[in-house]
Design a protein around this motif. Structure first.
Motif, mmCIF file in Angstrom:
data_model
loop_
_atom_site.group_PDB
_atom_site.id
_atom_site.type_symbol
_atom_site.label_atom_id
_atom_site.label_comp_id
_atom_site.label_asym_id
_atom_site.label_seq_id
_atom_site.Cartn_x
_atom_site.Cartn_y
_atom_site.Cartn_z
ATOM 1 N N LYS A 43 -30.126 -9.072 -26.568
ATOM 2 C CA LYS A 43 -29.709 -9.465 -27.651
ATOM 3 C C LYS A 43 -30.282 -8.895 -28.924
ATOM 4 O O LYS A 43 -30.102 -9.223 -30.107
ATOM 5 C CB LYS A 43 -29.290 -10.944 -27.232
ATOM 6 C CG LYS A 43 -27.782 -11.927 -26.121
ATOM 7 C CD LYS A 43 -27.431 -13.565 -26.308
ATOM 8 C CE LYS A 43 -27.025 -13.830 -25.992
ATOM 9 N NZ LYS A 43 -27.042 -15.139 -25.238
ATOM 10 N N GLY A 44 -31.483 -8.917 -28.535
ATOM 11 C CA GLY A 44 -32.526 -8.820 -29.203
ATOM 12 C C GLY A 44 -32.562 -7.922 -29.709
ATOM 13 O O GLY A 44 -32.832 -6.678 -30.876
ATOM 14 N N VAL A 45 -32.158 -6.472 -28.755
ATOM 15 C CA VAL A 45 -32.162 -5.390 -28.599
ATOM 16 C C VAL A 45 -31.004 -4.710 -29.975
ATOM 17 O O VAL A 45 -30.448 -4.395 -30.831
ATOM 18 C CB VAL A 45 -31.585 -3.855 -28.084
ATOM 19 C CG1 VAL A 45 -31.179 -2.856 -28.237
ATOM 20 C CG2 VAL A 45 -33.335 -4.406 -27.105
ATOM 21 N N ILE A 46 -29.753 -5.926 -29.517
ATOM 22 C CA ILE A 46 -28.313 -5.600 -30.268
ATOM 23 C C ILE A 46 -28.403 -6.071 -31.903
ATOM 24 O O ILE A 46 -28.236 -5.596 -33.063
ATOM 25 C CB ILE A 46 -27.077 -6.551 -30.151
ATOM 26 C CG1 ILE A 46 -27.037 -5.954 -28.377
ATOM 27 C CG2 ILE A 46 -25.942 -6.140 -30.409
ATOM 28 C CD1 ILE A 46 -26.264 -4.332 -28.620
ATOM 29 N N ILE A 47 -29.071 -7.116 -32.006
ATOM 30 C CA ILE A 47 -29.458 -7.076 -33.270
ATOM 31 C C ILE A 47 -30.066 -6.976 -34.146
ATOM 32 O O ILE A 47 -30.018 -6.015 -35.276
ATOM 33 C CB ILE A 47 -30.320 -9.062 -33.399
ATOM 34 C CG1 ILE A 47 -29.915 -10.267 -32.600
ATOM 35 C CG2 ILE A 47 -30.965 -8.872 -35.079
ATOM 36 C CD1 ILE A 47 -30.328 -11.332 -32.525
ATOM 37 N N ILE A 48 -31.197 -6.031 -33.458
ATOM 38 C CA ILE A 48 -32.151 -4.963 -34.392
ATOM 39 C C ILE A 48 -31.458 -3.763 -34.079
ATOM 40 O O ILE A 48 -31.443 -2.873 -35.551
ATOM 41 C CB ILE A 48 -33.336 -4.600 -33.549
ATOM 42 C CG1 ILE A 48 -34.241 -5.688 -33.276
ATOM 43 C CG2 ILE A 48 -33.618 -3.015 -33.886
ATOM 44 C CD1 ILE A 48 -35.393 -5.546 -32.534
ATOM 45 N N ILE A 49 -30.595 -3.338 -33.645
ATOM 46 C CA ILE A 49 -30.230 -2.206 -34.720
ATOM 47 C C ILE A 49 -28.639 -2.437 -35.025
ATOM 48 O O ILE A 49 -28.498 -1.665 -36.330
ATOM 49 C CB ILE A 49 -28.299 -1.583 -32.748
ATOM 50 C CG1 ILE A 49 -29.899 -0.973 -32.105
ATOM 51 C CG2 ILE A 49 -28.346 -0.637 -32.975
ATOM 52 C CD1 ILE A 49 -28.457 -0.620 -30.298
ATOM 53 N N VAL A 50 -27.788 -3.582 -35.211
ATOM 54 C CA VAL A 50 -27.200 -3.914 -36.462
ATOM 55 C C VAL A 50 -27.853 -4.364 -37.291
ATOM 56 O O VAL A 50 -27.466 -3.387 -38.871
ATOM 57 C CB VAL A 50 -26.698 -5.706 -36.209
ATOM 58 C CG1 VAL A 50 -25.768 -6.173 -37.428
ATOM 59 C CG2 VAL A 50 -25.551 -5.630 -35.217
ATOM 60 N N LEU A 51 -29.491 -4.608 -37.731
ATOM 61 C CA LEU A 51 -30.170 -4.842 -38.194
ATOM 62 C C LEU A 51 -30.141 -3.075 -39.598
ATOM 63 O O LEU A 51 -30.708 -2.993 -40.971
ATOM 64 C CB LEU A 51 -31.492 -5.318 -38.686
ATOM 65 C CG LEU A 51 -31.712 -7.711 -38.460
ATOM 66 C CD1 LEU A 51 -32.198 -7.471 -38.346
ATOM 67 C CD2 LEU A 51 -31.606 -7.745 -39.637
ATOM 68 N N LYS A 52 -30.343 -2.117 -38.837
ATOM 69 C CA LYS A 52 -31.160 -1.034 -38.522
ATOM 70 C C LYS A 52 -29.611 -0.093 -39.375
ATOM 71 O O LYS A 52 -30.233 0.282 -40.021
ATOM 72 C CB LYS A 52 -31.089 -0.356 -37.754
ATOM 73 C CG LYS A 52 -31.827 1.191 -37.853
ATOM 74 C CD LYS A 52 -33.002 0.924 -38.273
ATOM 75 C CE LYS A 52 -34.235 2.606 -39.138
ATOM 76 N NZ LYS A 52 -33.335 3.811 -40.123
ATOM 77 N N ILE A 53 -28.731 -0.842 -38.934
ATOM 78 C CA ILE A 53 -27.260 0.041 -39.833
ATOM 79 C C ILE A 53 -26.914 -0.834 -41.157
ATOM 80 O O ILE A 53 -26.939 -0.434 -42.136
ATOM 81 C CB ILE A 53 -26.215 -0.522 -38.656
ATOM 82 C CG1 ILE A 53 -26.230 0.700 -37.668
ATOM 83 C CG2 ILE A 53 -24.991 -0.244 -38.957
ATOM 84 C CD1 ILE A 53 -25.512 0.394 -36.704
ATOM 85 N N VAL A 54 -26.996 -2.020 -41.625
ATOM 86 C CA VAL A 54 -27.056 -2.577 -42.405
ATOM 87 C C VAL A 54 -28.043 -2.335 -43.072
ATOM 88 O O VAL A 54 -27.860 -2.060 -44.683
ATOM 89 C CB VAL A 54 -27.595 -4.430 -42.389
ATOM 90 C CG1 VAL A 54 -27.586 -5.106 -43.845
ATOM 91 C CG2 VAL A 54 -26.023 -4.729 -41.073
ATOM 92 N N SER A 55 -29.212 -1.917 -43.191
ATOM 93 C CA SER A 55 -30.263 -1.609 -44.290
ATOM 94 C C SER A 55 -30.448 -0.221 -44.262
ATOM 95 O O SER A 55 -30.283 -0.183 -45.366
ATOM 96 C CB SER A 55 -31.266 -2.103 -43.209
ATOM 97 O OG SER A 55 -32.386 -0.689 -42.069
ATOM 98 N N ASP A 56 -29.470 0.763 -43.483
ATOM 99 C CA ASP A 56 -29.829 1.473 -44.010
ATOM 100 C C ASP A 56 -28.175 1.891 -44.842
ATOM 101 O O ASP A 56 -28.542 2.666 -46.299
ATOM 102 C CB ASP A 56 -28.787 2.831 -42.343
ATOM 103 C CG ASP A 56 -30.395 3.381 -42.076
ATOM 104 O OD1 ASP A 56 -31.300 3.233 -42.521
ATOM 105 O OD2 ASP A 56 -30.146 3.640 -40.557
ATOM 106 N N ILE A 57 -27.161 1.571 -44.605
ATOM 107 C CA ILE A 57 -25.823 0.853 -45.585
ATOM 108 C C ILE A 57 -26.618 0.531 -46.769
ATOM 109 O O ILE A 57 -25.400 1.355 -48.011
ATOM 110 C CB ILE A 57 -25.056 0.319 -44.990
ATOM 111 C CG1 ILE A 57 -24.359 0.793 -44.122
ATOM 112 C CG2 ILE A 57 -23.890 0.144 -45.727
ATOM 113 C CD1 ILE A 57 -23.310 -0.085 -43.466
#
Length: 276
Positions: A43-57
């Motif tokens: 779950k932590g890895v998924i959250i980090i991936i989502v945050l990375k996508i959001v921060s890139d956008i």
């Protein structure tokens, strides 16, 4: 189009290649599902991936920089922190888990298993004899069995009572049940460090929760001080249960997965028919 032996072999190789990849994903996901710690990690890895996508956008420079450091050094930190869990997964691959190594019990055998365990727990609670009984399921407990005293005896409430009798040198450890047989006694399990568990509970309860966090085993505890009954399943400890609670939970958890899914489908069909 001309079909040659070479083209057929190439297709077979691709099928095997894809099958191996899917098998690897299946083993990893199954291991994650059966371990509370690995589930939290996933779950932590998924959250980090989502945050990375959001921060890139949205162009969050500071967040992006921090996440890049986490992604860069995170895998090394995870390997160090979760080394025991990773080792367990690799050990499971070395065993016959994929081939269904453990015996699938019949209905009569499951009923006998539940009856004997409940009878034993009733005797133990009345006499305030502490006990820890662990039932192995899909994930092997071979590591703990290897370090314990081997018994390999038919399961009976009398034998469980004798093992946990205070004068028996094996009463301090746990008993491991494989199928419908007692495999060993005096087994030592990892204790849970969960903050949710009541601080008044002792080592037996923490060991029961610890093995339930790391594997899919069912752990049953009888308190030596109060005679209260507890059960740990899927990383959760259910404290101060009645004998009927223990019986019903065991019956439910020991059902074959295929049968459980079939019963759920029947219930859904009945609900649908009632609604219509």
């Amino acid at each position: 189009m001309v079909i040659t032996v070479a083209s057929v072999l190439a297709i077979i190789k691709k099928i095997i290649d894809i099958s191996i990849v899917w098998l690897m994903f299946y083993i990893i996901l199954k291991s994650i599902r059966n371990s509370v710690k690995l589930t939290l990690l996933f779950k932590g890895v998924i959250i980090i991936i989502v945050l990375k996508i959001v921060s890139d956008i949205f162009g969050f420079t500071t967040v992006n920089l921090l996440l890049e450091y986490i992604i860069m050094y995170g895998p090394l930190a995870l390997i160090i922190i979760f080394q025991p869990e990773i080792r367990n997964i690799l050990e499971q691959l070395g065993r016959n888990q994929l081939l269904g190594r453990h015996k699938v019990l019949t209905v009569d055998e499951r009923e006998h298993l539940v009856y004997e365990i409940v009878q034993a727990m009733d005797y133990l609670r009345k006499n305030k004899i502490g006990a820890l009984i662990v039932i192995e399921r899909d994930i092997s407990l071979g590591n703990y069995i290897d370090k314990a005293k081997k018994i390999y005896a038919d399961l009976s409430s009398d034998l469980l009572g004798a093992i946990f009798y205070e004068g028996n040198p094996l009463h301090d450890g746990g008993v491991i049940i494989q199928g419908n047989r007692i495999t060993c006694a005096g087994a030592i399990f990892p204790t849970s460090s969960s903050q949710k568990i009541n601080k008044r509970l002792g080592t037996r309860h923490r060991a029961a929760l610890g093995i339930a966090e790391e594997t899919d085993a069912i752990s049953l505890v009888v308190s030596e001080e109060t005679g209260r009954l507890s059960i740990a399943i899927k990383g959760e400890l259910f404290y101060n249960l009645s004998l009927d609670d223990i019986r019903m939970m065991l019956i439910d958890e020991l059902k074959p997965k295929v049968a459980s899914e079939y019963e759920e489908e029947l219930e859904e069909e009945e609900i649908y028919e009632e609604d219509n």
